[in-house]
Design an enzyme around this catalytic site. Structure first.
Site, mmCIF file in Angstrom:
data_model
loop_
_atom_site.group_PDB
_atom_site.id
_atom_site.type_symbol
_atom_site.label_atom_id
_atom_site.label_comp_id
_atom_site.label_asym_id
_atom_site.label_seq_id
_atom_site.Cartn_x
_atom_site.Cartn_y
_atom_site.Cartn_z
ATOM 1 N N ASP A 85 -16.749 1.217 4.750
ATOM 2 C CA ASP A 85 -15.642 1.994 4.182
ATOM 3 C C ASP A 85 -15.590 1.768 2.672
ATOM 4 O O ASP A 85 -16.370 0.985 2.131
ATOM 5 C CB ASP A 85 -14.325 1.657 4.894
ATOM 6 C CG ASP A 85 -13.828 0.251 4.639
ATOM 7 O OD1 ASP A 85 -14.631 -0.602 4.222
ATOM 8 O OD2 ASP A 85 -12.627 -0.010 4.870
ATOM 9 N N SER A 127 -10.214 -1.930 14.774
ATOM 10 C CA SER A 127 -10.391 -0.884 13.758
ATOM 11 C C SER A 127 -11.591 -1.214 12.863
ATOM 12 O O SER A 127 -11.490 -1.222 11.651
ATOM 13 C CB SER A 127 -9.118 -0.716 12.935
ATOM 14 O OG SER A 127 -8.676 -1.964 12.426
ATOM 15 N N SER A 180 -8.477 0.469 0.611
ATOM 16 C CA SER A 180 -9.472 0.451 1.674
ATOM 17 C C SER A 180 -9.878 1.864 2.088
ATOM 18 O O SER A 180 -10.413 2.619 1.297
ATOM 19 C CB SER A 180 -8.946 -0.359 2.858
ATOM 20 O OG SER A 180 -9.968 -0.587 3.808
ATOM 21 N N ASP A 238 -15.089 -3.549 3.513
ATOM 22 C CA ASP A 238 -14.665 -4.648 4.393
ATOM 23 C C ASP A 238 -14.764 -4.245 5.867
ATOM 24 O O ASP A 238 -14.566 -5.086 6.744
ATOM 25 C CB ASP A 238 -13.251 -5.142 4.054
ATOM 26 C CG ASP A 238 -12.151 -4.123 4.302
ATOM 27 O OD1 ASP A 238 -12.469 -2.932 4.502
ATOM 28 O OD2 ASP A 238 -10.965 -4.515 4.279
ATOM 29 N N ARG A 246 0.851 -1.190 0.000
ATOM 30 C CA ARG A 246 0.000 0.000 0.000
ATOM 31 C C ARG A 246 0.882 1.232 0.000
ATOM 32 O O ARG A 246 1.835 1.308 0.772
ATOM 33 C CB ARG A 246 -0.941 0.003 1.204
ATOM 34 C CG ARG A 246 -2.121 0.945 1.039
ATOM 35 C CD ARG A 246 -3.105 0.829 2.183
ATOM 36 N NE ARG A 246 -3.903 -0.385 2.125
ATOM 37 C CZ ARG A 246 -4.880 -0.676 2.981
ATOM 38 N NH1 ARG A 246 -5.168 0.172 3.954
ATOM 39 N NH2 ARG A 246 -5.564 -1.785 2.868
#
Length: 627
Positions: A335, A441, A177, A339, A75
């Protein structure tokens, strides 16, 4: 005369063909490689512009290091550079993945690879998730590997679900994400449906390093997916199968069709809208009212300051306003890749407004709900022996309290759902069943349809739980208090500071490890004695007879946990996806200890001290979370 170097394929840095040499041989070689290999005109132009402007530090940061697998795969920001997400690095990553899959699967040519993508994009880099997915497919197709490429954007959990359902060797999801709009990512799943973890992640990186030069023009041909007979589109089949499997989590369909509760849903400009609507219909609900400004895909996430529903009321403003207009009691927010799930509930007391549940609080509710319904259909206590719940080690210990009283098994993993997914796979091989798993989270997995967090499934399960509780004249928050009274109050605080300077992060954690002299951790926090220290980065755990951590050593990231004399557990760790130091504190009270206000005072004292004494945000120029 200024030295220049060529843009041809020879790699001759002395060829006078148009770009200005930097004087740094390592950087010059990296620039030359980039210009030799990159066929994307936008990212080529970015590098050429930086060279012309003499921006050497920017060039070094982009070209002299590579991405590595964090808690959610590769990422990084989109744009030119070997440590960014772009056409070239995705092609390189796919070539490396192909090479590793060939080593592991003799039947790769029949099993194939699943590829999905979200709705992200960046015009100035000519880069979108859909394009990167097509390039990933092109690499595989160029080596005659079948590709199951979704024809439209899908929730992230659809990729691991498809991997398992189709018997594929691997899966790739192009997504970042909930990260800022500038970012994108490359998430890899193994044949088990779980994200790759050690040793696969390190081996894939090694293979990427050995496959840096694009193999052929075919790897750049995003239209290859439209011509190849080896490409299939699994969207209709997988969506239908997923929705069918989702009914295994529907326990009270008779109540759902007559439910008078009204729900609002925000998909945060991402993929979630259609899939949540379908899931509600499958459960027999009237679908939720969508937030119109956030219903459709928008790679700029125009209506929110950040596309992360975990940030709470500040990013849920449009959802809460719509819910008040519609007289809806519950807000659900997935989001951008659907997920993860945030939930808010309107309070009966209008002075208190909305209750936005933390990930830990939602986990208490969902964990209770899943076990409550499991017990209803499994009255034999012996059946509990094969039941598990899982959580990451920085998450609330509430499931541990459930397990202690109810008799099922509870285990912790390292942070990141990849560890949970892999543990689910291991447990399933021995006949055990994970009925709920979570990370604080706002990542939840109800049941074990897919070994990945799933915001779509969690959203409709929350809706059914709320509908059931309404028939008992209970709100979600009232049931949460009932849970705490039964199993003990678990008061927690989770937040973060931002640090864009990696050496500063290294200094902070080095200081903690040498706080009271060489190799000596802090003895107290906020005046309260620290009784145990666990440092997963080094493998140290003072609570163990052999002083070795039970959790796997994770040297690529920082994570230290302190257990205090008053029962508070506090953890500091670096994020695997963003430039953040996260901190987590929790006070776990015994059942019957109901002085919540005092628990919160003690927790706040420790949390403030953890931040000020150990991280020193002002001295280290750390940016505190804006709420």
């Amino acid at each position: 005369m200024e030295d220049t170097a060529g843009t041809g394929g020879t790699g001759d840095l002395n060829a006078n063909l148009g770009w200005r040499r930097t004087g740094d041989p390592k950087l010059d070689k990296a620039v030359q490689q980039w210009l030799d290999w990159d066929r994307n005109k936008w990212t080529r132009a970015q590098v050429e512009s930086l060279v012309a402007a003499g921006r050497l530090e920017d060039l070094r940061s982009r070209l002299c290091s590579r991405m590595s697998f964090g808690t959610a795969g590769l990422r990084a920001p989109m744009g030119a550079g070997f440590n960014r997400i772009n056409d070239l690095t995705v092609i390189q990553s796919s070539q490396g993945l192909h090479a590793y899959l060939c080593r592991c699967f003799a039947d790769l040519g029949s099993r194939g690879v699943v590829i999905g993508y979200d709705t992200r994009g960046q015009e100035e880099s000519g880069c979108s998730s859909q394009r990167l997915a097509k390039l990933t497919a092109a690499v595989m197709l160029s080596r005659d590997v079948p590709v199951h490429l979704f024809s439209s954007f899908v929730p992230t959990p659809y990729v691991p679900y498809a991997v398992k359902r189709l018997g594929a060797a691997s899966g790739v999801m192009i997504t970042a994400s909930h990260n800022p709009k500038e970012d994108n990512g490359y998430k890899v799943y193994w044949c088990s449906g779980a994200q790759i973890a050690s040793p696969h992640d390190k081996e894939v990186l090694r293979c990427i390093e050995e496959q840096l030069e694009p193999w052929s023009a075919s790897c750049w041909d995003e239209e290859l997916v439209d011509r190849s007979s080896l490409r299939t589109d699994p969207l209709t089949q997988i969506n239908s199968c997923y929705m069918d499997d989702l009914t295994s989590l529907c326990f009270h369909r008779d109540l759902n069709s007559s439910c008078t509760l009204k729900f609002v849903h925000s998909s945060f400009h991402g993929v979630g809208h259609d899939f949540v609507q379908q899931a509600f219909r499958v459960f027999g609900f009237v679908p939720p009212v969508p937030v119109p400004e956030q219903k459709d895909p928008d790679p700029n996430f125009s209506s929110v300051r950040c596309p992360n529903p975990e940030e709470g009321e500040s990013v849920l403003e449009l959802s809460l306003l719509l819910a008040e207009r519609e007289n809806a009691r519950i807000v659900l927010a997935t989001d951008p890749d659907a997920d993860r799930l945030a939930v808010a509930e309107r309070s009966d007391d209008c002075r208190r407004g909305w209750k936005v549940f933390s990930g830990n609080e939602l986990a208490a509710l969902l964990g209770w709900w899943m076990f409550f319904n499991w017990k209803e259909s499994h009255p034999d206590p012996a059946d509990t022996n094969s039941v598990y719940m899982l959580a990451t080690t920085v998450s609330s210990k509430i499931l541990q309290a459930f397990a202690r009283i109810e008799g099922f098994h509870f285990e912790e993993t390292l942070p990141g759902f990849k560890w949970i997914g892999n543990r689910i796979h291991e447990l399933s091989k021995t006949g055990n069943r994970v009925i709920f798993a979570f990370e604080e989270s706002i990542g939840f997995l109800c049941g074990s349809i897919v070994p990945e967090k799933d915001g779509v499934g969690a959203a409709v399960v929350v809706a059914e739980m709320a509908a059931y509780l309404q028939t008992r004249k209970l709100s979600l928050n009232q049931q949460l208090q009932n849970i705490y009274r039964t199993y003990g109050y678990h008061v927690s605080k989770t937040s973060y500071v931002t640090c864009n300077d990696p050496p500063t992060i290294q200094r902070i954690f080095s200081r903690i490890r040498n706080f009271a002299g060489d190799g000596s951790y802090p003895k107290a926090c906020g005046g309260i004695r620290i009784v145990h220290v666990r440092d997963v980065t080094t493998g140290y755990d003072s609570s163990r007879p052999d002083l070795r951590s039970v959790l796997p050593v994770s040297r690529s990231s920082q994570m230290i946990t302190f257990t205090l004399q008053n029962g508070v557990v506090a953890t500091l760790r670096t994020s695997g996806t963003e430039p953040k130091i996260k901190y987590y504190t929790e006070f776990c009270a015994a059942p019957g200890d109901s002085d919540v206000a005092q628990l919160e005072v003690e927790l706040r004292k420790v949390t403030d001290a953890l931040l000020d004494e150990f991280l020193e945000p002002d001295k280290n120029h750390l940016i505190r979370r804006s709420v």
